[in-house]
Design a protein around this motif. Structure first.
Motif, PDB file in Angstrom:
ATOM      1  N   GLU A  77       0.813  -1.208   0.000  1.00  0.00           N
ATOM      2  CA  GLU A  77       0.000   0.000   0.000  1.00  0.00           C
ATOM      3  C   GLU A  77       0.852   1.267   0.000  1.00  0.00           C
ATOM      4  O   GLU A  77       0.597   2.199  -0.764  1.00  0.00           O
ATOM      5  CB  GLU A  77      -0.938   0.014   1.205  1.00  0.00           C
ATOM      6  CG  GLU A  77      -1.844   1.214   1.256  1.00  0.00           C
ATOM      7  CD  GLU A  77      -2.779   1.173   2.447  1.00  0.00           C
ATOM      8  OE1 GLU A  77      -3.618   2.075   2.529  1.00  0.00           O
ATOM      9  OE2 GLU A  77      -2.663   0.273   3.283  1.00  0.00           O
ATOM     10  N   ALA A  78       1.868   1.319   0.819  1.00  0.00           N
ATOM     11  CA  ALA A  78       2.715   2.514   0.896  1.00  0.00           C
ATOM     12  C   ALA A  78       3.464   2.737  -0.411  1.00  0.00           C
ATOM     13  O   ALA A  78       3.574   3.871  -0.894  1.00  0.00           O
ATOM     14  CB  ALA A  78       3.692   2.384   2.054  1.00  0.00           C
ATOM     15  N   ALA A  79       3.959   1.662  -1.004  1.00  0.00           N
ATOM     16  CA  ALA A  79       4.709   1.790  -2.251  1.00  0.00           C
ATOM     17  C   ALA A  79       3.824   2.239  -3.404  1.00  0.00           C
ATOM     18  O   ALA A  79       4.277   2.919  -4.316  1.00  0.00           O
ATOM     19  CB  ALA A  79       5.377   0.462  -2.588  1.00  0.00           C
ATOM     20  N   ILE A  80       2.561   1.880  -3.365  1.00  0.00           N
ATOM     21  CA  ILE A  80       1.638   2.265  -4.431  1.00  0.00           C
ATOM     22  C   ILE A  80       1.117   3.677  -4.226  1.00  0.00           C
ATOM     23  O   ILE A  80       1.043   4.477  -5.159  1.00  0.00           O
ATOM     24  CB  ILE A  80       0.458   1.270  -4.509  1.00  0.00           C
ATOM     25  CG1 ILE A  80       0.972  -0.098  -4.952  1.00  0.00           C
ATOM     26  CG2 ILE A  80      -0.617   1.766  -5.452  1.00  0.00           C
ATOM     27  CD1 ILE A  80      -0.051  -1.199  -4.845  1.00  0.00           C
TER      28      ILE A  80
ATOM     29  N   LYS B 191      -3.125  14.897 -13.343  1.00  0.00           N
ATOM     30  CA  LYS B 191      -4.521  14.584 -13.059  1.00  0.00           C
ATOM     31  C   LYS B 191      -4.803  13.150 -13.510  1.00  0.00           C
ATOM     32  O   LYS B 191      -4.472  12.768 -14.624  1.00  0.00           O
ATOM     33  CB  LYS B 191      -5.431  15.552 -13.801  1.00  0.00           C
ATOM     34  CG  LYS B 191      -6.881  15.346 -13.497  1.00  0.00           C
ATOM     35  CD  LYS B 191      -7.734  16.364 -14.209  1.00  0.00           C
ATOM     36  CE  LYS B 191      -9.199  16.098 -13.921  1.00  0.00           C
ATOM     37  NZ  LYS B 191     -10.063  17.005 -14.652  1.00  0.00           N
ATOM     38  N   MET B 192      -5.368  12.380 -12.630  1.00  0.00           N
ATOM     39  CA  MET B 192      -5.667  10.993 -12.949  1.00  0.00           C
ATOM     40  C   MET B 192      -6.999  10.932 -13.690  1.00  0.00           C
ATOM     41  O   MET B 192      -7.939  11.648 -13.362  1.00  0.00           O
ATOM     42  CB  MET B 192      -5.755  10.156 -11.681  1.00  0.00           C
ATOM     43  CG  MET B 192      -4.477  10.137 -10.860  1.00  0.00           C
ATOM     44  SD  MET B 192      -3.100   9.447 -11.746  1.00  0.00           S
ATOM     45  CE  MET B 192      -3.547   7.747 -11.774  1.00  0.00           C
ATOM     46  N   SER B 193      -7.083  10.080 -14.693  1.00  0.00           N
ATOM     47  CA  SER B 193      -8.301   9.944 -15.473  1.00  0.00           C
ATOM     48  C   SER B 193      -8.626   8.469 -15.620  1.00  0.00           C
ATOM     49  O   SER B 193      -7.732   7.628 -15.692  1.00  0.00           O
ATOM     50  CB  SER B 193      -8.104  10.574 -16.856  1.00  0.00           C
ATOM     51  OG  SER B 193      -9.222  10.308 -17.668  1.00  0.00           O
ATOM     52  N   ARG B 194      -9.906   8.168 -15.681  1.00  0.00           N
ATOM     53  CA  ARG B 194     -10.327   6.785 -15.889  1.00  0.00           C
ATOM     54  C   ARG B 194     -10.088   6.355 -17.322  1.00  0.00           C
ATOM     55  O   ARG B 194      -9.952   5.199 -17.627  1.00  0.00           O
ATOM     56  CB  ARG B 194     -11.815   6.631 -15.592  1.00  0.00           C
ATOM     57  CG  ARG B 194     -12.146   6.602 -14.144  1.00  0.00           C
ATOM     58  CD  ARG B 194     -13.629   6.486 -13.931  1.00  0.00           C
ATOM     59  NE  ARG B 194     -14.129   5.223 -14.454  1.00  0.00           N
ATOM     60  CZ  ARG B 194     -15.399   4.909 -14.526  1.00  0.00           C
ATOM     61  NH1 ARG B 194     -16.305   5.753 -14.106  1.00  0.00           N
ATOM     62  NH2 ARG B 194     -15.785   3.761 -14.990  1.00  0.00           N
ATOM     63  N   TRP B 195     -10.083   7.333 -18.235  1.00  0.00           N
ATOM     64  CA  TRP B 195     -10.021   7.019 -19.648  1.00  0.00           C
ATOM     65  C   TRP B 195      -8.620   7.279 -20.172  1.00  0.00           C
ATOM     66  O   TRP B 195      -7.875   8.078 -19.646  1.00  0.00           O
ATOM     67  CB  TRP B 195     -11.069   7.853 -20.396  1.00  0.00           C
ATOM     68  CG  TRP B 195     -12.386   7.800 -19.692  1.00  0.00           C
ATOM     69  CD1 TRP B 195     -13.010   8.815 -19.060  1.00  0.00           C
ATOM     70  CD2 TRP B 195     -13.199   6.654 -19.492  1.00  0.00           C
ATOM     71  NE1 TRP B 195     -14.169   8.391 -18.492  1.00  0.00           N
ATOM     72  CE2 TRP B 195     -14.323   7.068 -18.736  1.00  0.00           C
ATOM     73  CE3 TRP B 195     -13.109   5.321 -19.859  1.00  0.00           C
ATOM     74  CZ2 TRP B 195     -15.319   6.200 -18.356  1.00  0.00           C
ATOM     75  CZ3 TRP B 195     -14.120   4.462 -19.486  1.00  0.00           C
ATOM     76  CH2 TRP B 195     -15.212   4.899 -18.747  1.00  0.00           C
TER      77      TRP B 195
ATOM     78  N   PRO C 245       3.788   7.270  -4.802  1.00  0.00           N
ATOM     79  CA  PRO C 245       3.927   7.941  -6.098  1.00  0.00           C
ATOM     80  C   PRO C 245       2.647   8.642  -6.546  1.00  0.00           C
ATOM     81  O   PRO C 245       2.691   9.679  -7.185  1.00  0.00           O
ATOM     82  CB  PRO C 245       4.283   6.815  -7.064  1.00  0.00           C
ATOM     83  CG  PRO C 245       4.805   5.724  -6.226  1.00  0.00           C
ATOM     84  CD  PRO C 245       4.119   5.858  -4.908  1.00  0.00           C
ATOM     85  N   LEU C 246       1.506   8.080  -6.201  1.00  0.00           N
ATOM     86  CA  LEU C 246       0.248   8.709  -6.580  1.00  0.00           C
ATOM     87  C   LEU C 246       0.024  10.003  -5.816  1.00  0.00           C
ATOM     88  O   LEU C 246      -0.507  10.970  -6.364  1.00  0.00           O
ATOM     89  CB  LEU C 246      -0.922   7.750  -6.344  1.00  0.00           C
ATOM     90  CG  LEU C 246      -0.936   6.500  -7.213  1.00  0.00           C
ATOM     91  CD1 LEU C 246      -2.076   5.580  -6.797  1.00  0.00           C
ATOM     92  CD2 LEU C 246      -1.077   6.864  -8.671  1.00  0.00           C
ATOM     93  N   ALA C 247       0.419  10.042  -4.561  1.00  0.00           N
ATOM     94  CA  ALA C 247       0.247  11.245  -3.764  1.00  0.00           C
ATOM     95  C   ALA C 247       1.187  12.348  -4.230  1.00  0.00           C
ATOM     96  O   ALA C 247       0.841  13.530  -4.210  1.00  0.00           O
ATOM     97  CB  ALA C 247       0.486  10.936  -2.292  1.00  0.00           C
TER      98      ALA C 247
END
Length: 102
Positions: free
Chosen positions: A57-60, A70-74, A63-65
């Motif tokens: 969890e921490a490793a994933i 901007k994260m997108s579903r598409w 980087p996202l934080a």
């Protein structure tokens, strides 16, 4: 608990099962559990299953934080956020292809 105590007091399993309207097998199992463990508690049915990615969890999430993107579903194409794929028939035929290109 009442079933186990009733058997401990000297009643037979059949008498106790008739009194509490349960099977004699249930009374016998409860009494055995009472004698073995000292308490009567139901077993856990499904239990708790840890998530497969929980150790990572921490490793994933790090980087996202830290990411400013901007994260997108598409999917992203040409640096622009992608569009939601067409789901209805008429929209698919308007784009001249059955499925959106990814």
């Amino acid at each position: 608990m009442r079933v186990a105590k009733a058997v401990e007091s000297g009643k037979t399993t059949r008498e106790v099962s008739a009194h509490y309207q349960v099977s004699s097998a249930f009374v016998s199992k409860v009494h055995q559990l009472w004698k073995k463990t000292g308490h009567v508690q139901g077993k856990q049915i499904d239990g708790y299953r840890r998530a497969l990615l929980e150790p990572y969890e921490a490793a994933i999430s790090a980087p996202l934080a830290n990411s400013s993107a901007k994260m997108s579903r598409w999917p992203v194409s040409n640096g622009k956020p992608g569009r939601k794929p067409a789901t209805c028939r008429s929209a698919c035929f308007k784009t001249k292809r059955a499925y959106p290109r990814i």
